[in-house]
Scaffold this motif. Structure first.
Motif, mmCIF file in Angstrom:
data_model
loop_
_atom_site.group_PDB
_atom_site.id
_atom_site.type_symbol
_atom_site.label_atom_id
_atom_site.label_comp_id
_atom_site.label_asym_id
_atom_site.label_seq_id
_atom_site.Cartn_x
_atom_site.Cartn_y
_atom_site.Cartn_z
ATOM 1 N N TYR A 402 -28.117 -95.113 14.744
ATOM 2 C CA TYR A 402 -28.758 -93.820 14.497
ATOM 3 C C TYR A 402 -28.261 -92.756 15.473
ATOM 4 O O TYR A 402 -28.385 -91.558 15.219
ATOM 5 N N LEU A 403 -27.745 -93.197 16.601
ATOM 6 C CA LEU A 403 -27.249 -92.257 17.603
ATOM 7 C C LEU A 403 -25.753 -92.019 17.492
ATOM 8 O O LEU A 403 -25.246 -91.015 17.974
ATOM 9 N N THR A 404 -25.054 -92.956 16.886
ATOM 10 C CA THR A 404 -23.597 -92.888 16.949
ATOM 11 C C THR A 404 -22.975 -92.555 15.606
ATOM 12 O O THR A 404 -21.866 -92.049 15.531
ATOM 13 N N GLY A 408 -25.889 -90.812 9.701
ATOM 14 C CA GLY A 408 -26.897 -91.837 9.919
ATOM 15 C C GLY A 408 -28.167 -91.465 9.191
ATOM 16 O O GLY A 408 -28.807 -90.480 9.500
ATOM 17 N N ARG B 82 -34.032 -85.256 5.896
ATOM 18 C CA ARG B 82 -33.424 -86.441 6.524
ATOM 19 C C ARG B 82 -33.074 -86.189 7.982
ATOM 20 O O ARG B 82 -32.102 -86.719 8.505
ATOM 21 N N LEU B 86 -36.104 -87.456 17.658
ATOM 22 C CA LEU B 86 -36.039 -88.648 18.506
ATOM 23 C C LEU B 86 -36.793 -88.461 19.808
ATOM 24 O O LEU B 86 -37.359 -89.397 20.348
ATOM 25 N N THR B 97 -31.637 -86.794 15.106
ATOM 26 C CA THR B 97 -30.453 -87.325 14.451
ATOM 27 C C THR B 97 -30.625 -87.100 12.957
ATOM 28 O O THR B 97 -31.736 -86.943 12.478
ATOM 29 N N GLY B 98 -29.522 -87.067 12.251
ATOM 30 C CA GLY B 98 -29.593 -86.792 10.821
ATOM 31 C C GLY B 98 -28.227 -86.902 10.192
ATOM 32 O O GLY B 98 -27.338 -87.542 10.756
ATOM 33 N N PRO B 99 -28.067 -86.288 9.029
ATOM 34 C CA PRO B 99 -26.790 -86.429 8.301
ATOM 35 C C PRO B 99 -25.569 -86.030 9.126
ATOM 36 O O PRO B 99 -24.477 -86.537 8.899
ATOM 37 N N ASN B 100 -25.740 -85.137 10.110
ATOM 38 C CA ASN B 100 -24.596 -84.738 10.930
ATOM 39 C C ASN B 100 -24.536 -85.473 12.262
ATOM 40 O O ASN B 100 -23.844 -85.051 13.172
ATOM 41 N N GLY B 101 -25.327 -86.555 12.378
ATOM 42 C CA GLY B 101 -25.361 -87.260 13.654
ATOM 43 C C GLY B 101 -26.314 -86.568 14.604
ATOM 44 O O GLY B 101 -27.092 -85.698 14.209
ATOM 45 N N PRO B 102 -26.271 -86.944 15.882
ATOM 46 C CA PRO B 102 -27.213 -86.382 16.846
ATOM 47 C C PRO B 102 -27.053 -84.859 17.001
ATOM 48 O O PRO B 102 -25.928 -84.351 17.036
#
Lengths: 468, 405
Positions: A402-404, A408, B82, B86, B97-102
């Motif tokens: 979820y972080l990488t 995600g 989505r 965090l 975090t989401g579709p584009n990452g963190p």
């Protein structure tokens, strides 16, 4: 010529059904011990078959333990258990990076809560030293407070065991299984062994999937160990499953503890432990309750309430934290203190029984022991170049997808499990066999809401795709 | 890169969406709303039956219809799906975090509207085995309304809060009549029980004064053990639906710097819906567990006004003058953080009692009773009252007290 190496069909062989599979070695039981032996023998080129009665591996005793990597500091001296725990510990440390397995370096503290327990601490240090765990030492109350500021001030002192650590109880054996598969082993699930005969040089095992032929059978059947043993001989040990109930607190509670808090042990059990988990929770348990049922471990409200009270007694701040999960595991206790490991070359049968809670650590050591025996017995058995099969990381102290992962897509919001993690667990050489297997591979639905938000979506993803 | 805006709303349910809409109406055009699911609407999204929207839209509509109307009304706001928050950090910094990452977001005002969820089996410490088929209403509704599936044929329903009747409607949608509703108290918890049961119960037996003792079944539920006061008895069933006992979704607040109230289990707030860090506001069910969607919708609007006041520096910047303490059988009171000179704003208290009680409810400021009234209250009913702010001219100690007669 070794007895092991002559698989020629005896002349007096009566006609039998065609086996659905055959191998030089069949391992009965897909718990952590079975998986570790499977890995070792597969690396040794023996192409083992592992059979598991349940829909997925790790469904019995290995499903619910406290997930600790033990040093053997308190194991019975000169026991098989001690030797296997220490060998297993060393091998875990050596292979964890290659298999992407976590290690939460917490250390452990055996805490004395009254004068009587306090008086026993020096003997614990002495035994640890005799067991070769030489960095174990007693620490004073002030030092204990410094290390564990949230521990109740009733604690009088402690023994520090720097080498005891926390691991992921499911990813480790899963990684062993994957490595065994990569080396040519096979795993058959929903395959319950119902009987077997040694026909001259060969075992024919009857299973729910059909007959399986094997030159050698290894009994690693955990809570069913004595029943499986009876296929070969009158079992010298009787399994009385010992139930352990656990309470898992929500993640914020994990900041209340650094080390594993162990009680001063009694004869019967290691007692109730409080520790963090690799997944970032805080766990209190297990109880030790003997029962007859080998497959079903029930939780009990009054006992869970006692465990919570016990946790709060040790760590008063726990009173402000909520419970995420409750579970109960069954460990295969026998009438004996030590593991029941025996090799019957005549009858081509290896017994690995009565592996108690230390089995998570000891499994790799047990596998070494069994592997050595095979190497002596078989000509030309030699280790292949290991193929490393790293497993996805589920531990909180290292980056998770979820972080990488760009894109995600978090499905389980409590445990932050992404769609691609669930997809991966449903595919590959050993896809999840049932919902429990999917949860153990990903942690989906295992968080504070226990599926309130995500269970329908997880089921939709898994529909028709749970293997075995 | 940190995405900066005046307002960031976390949660796209009734409270978050109504806040977004109200903010636009009040002239805030750069608010961002993050929703972790792939659709807006929150819990009503999977309450497929009617019963929503009378106050907001002047007509009764179904949950999904209601969710869609709320989402439509919030259109124009920067709504992002989505997106999982965090971590909440001081200064209104939110890691996601989401579709584009963190990604990091930062706002002068962050509105927390995470909602509430039912207490699962684990936290209820229910005895027995742990087979498949034990779930909350929220999960059941997603199975039924979002995926067209029902995981069982003959379930029992545990609890009789309003949501239990939502469960009945959900089951009726797939043609399933549960075996019983089981309630441990003497009577049904939902208001107007007679009407509800008559209209919606469809002849489902209601077992009051009955306790669920144990769940039976290895892989799937095969039965339960109950106690009706005559010792334990077994009842065959293939599912157990645990309804109600809602609690605020505080997964992000518990590990953060924000103060949590032991009573509501949500964030402690002041009369302006601000948390212990004034960059954070809270709205809707995360304040205290379940109220109706309409109530959350109203709170979303109220929070929008307070956000504007904060952005215009009209609210006190200092620490509160007092924290409310509770005396007597009170489960919670909010707001918890009190100012002496609430500008232009009467203090609106909301509370619940912890048991059925008849007696007197009082607000005591620095030892003097400044307000009181007789109450006859039940734990499942909200109590609300306004305190004109002149009563708070000085305040070091504020306590809300219930004297049971």
């Amino acid at each position: 010529m070794s007895l092991w190496t002559d698989p020629q069909t005896p002349a007096n062989l009566r006609p039998v059904r065609e086996p659905i599979a055959s191998s030089r070695v069949v391992i009965i039981g897909g718990g952590v011990v079975g998986c570790a032996i499977f890995r070792r023998l597969a690396i040794a080129g023996l192409q083992p078959i592992l059979v598991e009665a349940a829909a997925d591996i790790l469904d019995g005793a290995s499903k619910g333990n406290s997930a600790l990597l033990h040093t053997g500091f308190d194991a019975p001296e000169n026991s098989i258990e001690l030797a296997c725990v220490q060998a297993g510990y060393r091998e875990y440390m050596a292979i964890k990076h290659k298999l992407n397995l976590p290690l939460v370096e917490s250390g452990a503290l055996v805490v004395a809560w009254d004068e009587e327990q306090f008086a026993k601490l020096p003997a614990i240090v002495e035994r640890a030293h005799r067991n070769g765990v030489t960095d174990v030492m007693q620490i004073e109350r002030d030092e204990l407070r410094k290390r564990e500021p949230f521990l109740s001030d009733r604690a009088l002192g402690a023994v520090l065991i720097p080498g005891e650590h926390i691991i992921d109880p499911w990813s480790a054996p899963l990684a062993y299984a994957h490595q065994g598969l990569a080396h040519g082993g096979r795993i058959l699930r929903r395959c319950r062994v119902t009987g077997g005969e040694l026909d001259g040089q060969r075992w024919m095992l009857q299973t729910t999937l059909g007959d399986i032929a094997a030159d050698v059978v290894i009994n690693a059947a955990g809570n069913y160990g004595d029943l499986v043993e009876a296929i070969n001989r009158e079992s010298p040990f009787t399994i009385t499953p010992r139930k352990g109930q656990f309470v898992v607190f929500d993640k914020p509670a994990s900041k209340l503890l650094h080390a594993i808090i162990l009680p001063v042990p009694t004869e019967r059990s290691k007692g109730i432990v409080a520790c963090r988990t690799a997944f970032g929770n805080l766990l209190v348990g297990p109880t030790a309750e003997d029962q007859q049922d080998r497959s079903r471990a029930e939780v009990d409200q009054a006992t869970l309430e006692r465990l919570i009270a016990k946790g709060i007694e040790m760590i008063p701040g726990l009173a402000d934290h909520s419970v995420n999960a409750i579970y109960a595991g069954l460990r295969p206790a026998t009438q004996f203190k030590d593991y029941q490991i025996a090799v019957d070359r005549q009858r081509r049968w290896v017994t690995v029984g009565g592996i108690r809670s230390t089995g998570l650590t000891a499994a790799l050591g047990i596998a070494q022991m069994v592997g050595r025996d095979f190497a002596e017995a078989f000509d030309g058995v030699r280790d292949e170049e290991p193929i490393w099969t790293p497993v996805p990381n589920l531990a909180e102290d290292r980056a998770r997808p979820y972080l990488t992962e760009a894109g995600g897509d978090v499905v389980c919001h409590c445990e932050l499990v992404t769609r691609s993690e669930i997809e991966a667990a449903l595919a590959g050489p050993l896809p999840a066999g049932d919902l429990g297997g999917l949860k153990r591979r990903t942690r989906c639905m295992m968080g504070r809401c226990q599926g309130f938000y995500c269970s329908a979506q997880v089921f939709a993803l898994a529909e028709g795709r749970l293997a075995s | 890169m940190t995405h900066k805006s005046d307002v960031l709303i976390l949660g796209g349910g009734p409270a978050g969406l109504s806040c977004a809409r109200a903010l636009r109406g009040l002239g805030v055009h750069n608010a961002v709303l993050l929703e972790r699911e792939s659709a807006l609407g929150g819990i009503p999204r999977h309450c497929g039956h009617v019963g929503f929207g009378l106050r907001e839209f002047g007509r009764i509509c179904s949950g999904p219809d209601y969710a869609k109307r709320l989402a439509d009304q919030a259109a124009g706001t920067d709504l992002r799906l989505r997106m999982t928050a965090l971590k909440l950090e001081p200064g209104g910094l939110v890691r996601t975090t989401g579709p584009n990452g963190p990604e990091d977001f930062q706002a002068k005002a962050v509105v927390l509207a995470f909602g509430a969820r039912e207490t699962p089996r684990s936290a209820r410490l229910i005895s027995g085995s742990r087979p498949f088929g034990v779930m909350n209403t929220g999960a059941l509704q997603q199975f039924v309304y979002l995926h067209g599936k029902c995981p069982f044929q003959r379930p029992v329903v545990i609890g009789s809060e309003l949501v239990a009747f939502s469960t009945l409607l959900t089951l009726r949608h797939v043609g399933i009549k549960p075996l019983a509703i089981i309630e441990e108290n003497e009577r049904i918890t939902a208001r107007e029980p007679g009407t509800w049961v008559a209209r919606l119960g469809f002849g489902v037996p209601v077992l009051t004064r009955t306790r669920l003792i144990r769940i039976i079944g290895r892989d799937k539920v095969t039965g339960i053990e109950i106690d009706r006061g005559l010792g334990s008895e077994e009842m065959e069933c293939d599912g157990v639906i645990l309804t109600g006992k809602f609690r605020p979704e505080t997964a992000l607040i518990a590990p953060s710097h924000l103060e949590i109230d032991a009573g509501t289990r949500g964030p402690s707030i002041d009369p302006y819906f601000r948390c212990s860090d004034h960059n954070y506001f809270a709205a809707g069910n995360m304040l205290r567990g379940i109220e109706t969607a309409g109530q959350c919708w109203r709170e979303g609007r109220a929070v929008a006004e307070m956000v504007i006041a904060e952005l215009e520096n009209r609210l006190p910047a200092r620490e509160p003058d007092a924290h409310v303490t509770l005396q007597g059988p009170l489960a919670y009171v909010y707001p918890q953080r009190i100012y002496r000179d609430a500008p232009d704003h009467p203090l609106l208290f909301k509370a619940r009692v912890s048991r059925a009680v008849r007696g007197r409810l009082s607000v005591v400021v620095d030892g003097k009773v400044v307000w009181s009234r007789r109450i006859s209250a039940l734990p499942e009913r909200r109590i609300a009252w306004r305190l004109p702010n002149r009563d708070m001219r000085s305040c070091q100690q504020v306590s809300v007290e219930v004297d049971a007669a």
